[in-house]
Design a protein around this motif. Structure first.
Motif, PDB file in Angstrom:
ATOM      1  N   HIS A 123      -7.166  27.199  14.879  1.00  0.00           N
ATOM      2  CA  HIS A 123      -6.512  26.685  13.668  1.00  0.00           C
ATOM      3  C   HIS A 123      -4.994  26.831  13.745  1.00  0.00           C
ATOM      4  O   HIS A 123      -4.477  27.756  14.386  1.00  0.00           O
ATOM      5  N   ASP A 155      -4.020  35.646  15.554  1.00  0.00           N
ATOM      6  CA  ASP A 155      -4.825  34.800  14.657  1.00  0.00           C
ATOM      7  C   ASP A 155      -3.995  33.641  14.129  1.00  0.00           C
ATOM      8  O   ASP A 155      -3.298  33.798  13.161  1.00  0.00           O
ATOM      9  N   GLU A 189      -7.562  26.767   7.655  1.00  0.00           N
ATOM     10  CA  GLU A 189      -8.694  27.662   7.925  1.00  0.00           C
ATOM     11  C   GLU A 189      -8.623  28.884   7.025  1.00  0.00           C
ATOM     12  O   GLU A 189      -9.631  29.371   6.525  1.00  0.00           O
ATOM     13  N   GLU A 190      -7.400  29.372   6.805  1.00  0.00           N
ATOM     14  CA  GLU A 190      -7.251  30.639   6.090  1.00  0.00           C
ATOM     15  C   GLU A 190      -7.612  30.530   4.609  1.00  0.00           C
ATOM     16  O   GLU A 190      -7.921  31.539   3.988  1.00  0.00           O
ATOM     17  N   GLU A 216     -12.386  31.109  17.570  1.00  0.00           N
ATOM     18  CA  GLU A 216     -12.162  32.521  17.260  1.00  0.00           C
ATOM     19  C   GLU A 216     -13.445  33.093  16.633  1.00  0.00           C
ATOM     20  O   GLU A 216     -14.397  32.366  16.416  1.00  0.00           O
TER      21      GLU A 216
HETATM   22 ZN   LIG Z   1      -8.224  32.910  12.265  1.00  0.00          ZN
END
Ligand SMILES: [Zn+2]
Length: 488
Positions: A123, A155, A189-190, A216
């Protein structure tokens, strides 16, 4: 072309030019990792493309995609531009104002077979930063003591850069593929909201439909400077938010009554905070614990092995839950109060007080069971519990028997000094749940060996990636993808 679009393009070009000069600067810095970081990751010569990939990671960190609001456009354009320079034809997929994803494909044959295709997913967005708490610029990609610092270093821009390296490497080597390899950089995504993979699937599924995916979600866990085990994510928990609403009678704070909703809410939250859902070991979590027991000291191993026994099971579950918040959350549904809100003024008793509960369900468990347990526990007619919109959906787990899962485990274990690869059910969410709901065998493995200390910084302050781990991860991911998708 409308004006907004023109502004975006001009801004995008400026970013690309800037990013290019940053990359040159990053490459100009001699970056010998110090002894500590070198010993932290198993040794092997980095792939030549890894040097470039470090530069791409630095550039991506410098493009701020904090979500909210995300603004993934510039990062998407950066990625698209990189791919175009390699003679690949990427497509930018619009998912909302200022928000885009990127898809690109390396073909194995004229007629694609989506059921065989392999999707490399990462992402573009990152979680926000509390800048005052960082010791370096969170968007500076500062290299220090063998680490690259920056929001997204792990991340998920680290994985994004690794995916780019593998994908571009396949293109440069003119690899003869036995299945299509698809690159996908997602947005949102978050927050898992309107610009997320859900929207991508709804609008553009044909562009990245695949039988297999790597994303991930799992990690290479280090302990005392060595890889302890590799957790390959095949399933994940489901997030649901629940509002706790206490209603009462508003009035003058100088004359309190028993109908103050703040008091009722506080009592309810205190009871909920002490709640522990019953243990429910899913098939994946059972296999995980079987694999992890021999890696732990004798005492912990003994209790892990006793968790299923009739006489000592309950005590064993308690010991293991207390030994690790990760283990505790893998074994049961959890409820975490996260937000409290009430009150208008110091001297006014409000009519309503609210809390948010962030519930993480094991796949297959029902929120109704939790609500009914909590209602009994709270036992207060002034308090109601209300499930909030956008609850996550449970997805079936990915198979632990698929060729791809077996290959990931074999290659990762071989490359990380024989450490065992274990099936992993993450307590956190990833885009893979949505993919699994579309019959993709999706597996999570961030391929960088990381210590607990580094993992803790994800979503926290001073996020960083050890450069030696990044190099090793690019190499391992490349081996996984090559062994699965390149014809021999
Ligand atoms: Zn992530």
């Amino acid at each position: 072309m409308n004006w907004n679009r023109a502004v975006q393009v001009i801004a995008g070009v400026a970013v690309l030019l800037l990013a290019g000069s940053f990359r040159a600067a990053a490459q100009g810095i001699p970056q010998p990792p110090p002894a500590s970081a070198v010993s932290a990751a198993p040794q092997s010569d980095p792939l030549p493309i890894t040097r470039e990939a470090r530069g791409w990671l630095a550039d991506l960190i410098r493009i701020n995609t904090s979500n909210p609001p995300g603004n993934e456009n510039l990062a998407a354009m950066y990625v698209s531009n990189l791919l175009q320079k390699e003679g690949i034809k990427p497509e930018i997929l619009d998912v909302g104002p200022g928000r885009s994803a990127v898809v690109a494909r390396l073909r194995s044959s004229v007629v694609p077979d989506p059921s065989k295709a392999l999707l490399l997913v990462a992402h573009l967005d990152v979680v926000p930063v509390d800048k005052a708490r960082w010791t370096v610029d969170p968007f500076g990609a500062v290299v220090k003591d063998g680490y690259m610092y920056g929001r997204g270093a792990i991340d998920d821009k680290g994985m994004l850069a690794a995916n780019l390296a593998v994908f571009i490497g396949l293109k440069r080597s003119n690899a003869h593929l036995n299945r299509d390899v698809i690159f996908l950089a997602t947005a949102d995504e978050e927050q898992s909201a309107d610009a997320s993979v859900r929207t991508l699937i709804a609008k553009y599924w044909d562009k990245f439909a695949a039988g297999f995916a790597i994303n991930e979600g799992g990690n290479v866990f280090m302990k005392s400077g060595k890889v302890q085990y590799i957790g390959v994510q095949a399933s994940e928990k489901v997030a649901v938010n629940v509002a706790v609403i206490a209603r009462g009678t508003s009035g003058h704070a100088s004359q309190p009554t028993n109908y103050n909703p703040v008091v009722h809410l506080a009592a309810a939250v205190a009871k909920i905070g002490a709640y522990s859902a019953p243990v429910h070991l899913t098939a994946i979590v059972r296999r995980y614990f079987e694999g992890v027991a021999p890696l732990e000291d004798d005492e912990i191993a003994k209790w892990i092995r006793s968790m299923d026994t009739a006489d000592r099971g309950e005590h064993a579950q308690r010991v293991i839950s207390e030994a690790s918040p990760l283990w505790n959350s893998m074994m049961r549904d959890t409820v975490a109060p996260t937000i409290l809100s009430a009150g208008l003024a110091n001297n006014v008793i409000p009519a309503e007080a609210r809390a948010n509960l962030n519930v993480r369900l094991l796949p297959g468990d029902s929120i109704n069971t939790i609500i009914s347990d909590l209602n009994k526990l709270v036992n207060d007619s002034a308090v109601t519990l209300q499930v909030q919109p956008n609850a996550g959906l449970a997805a079936p787990p990915s198979s632990l028997e698929s060729d791809f899962y077996i290959l990931i485990c074999r290659v990762a274990s071989r490359e990380f000094g024989g450490a065992p690869a274990l099936p992993f059910q993450s307590t956190w969410l990833t885009d893979s749940a949505q993919l699994r709901l579309h019959s993709v065998q999706a597996y999570g493995l961030v391929p960088f060996p990381l210590s607990d200390e580094d993992l803790r910084r994800m979503h926290g302050d001073d996020e960083r990636i050890p450069l030696a781990s990044f190099d090793k991860g690019v190499d391992v991911l490349n081996k996984i993808v090559t062994e699965f998708a390149v014809a021999r």
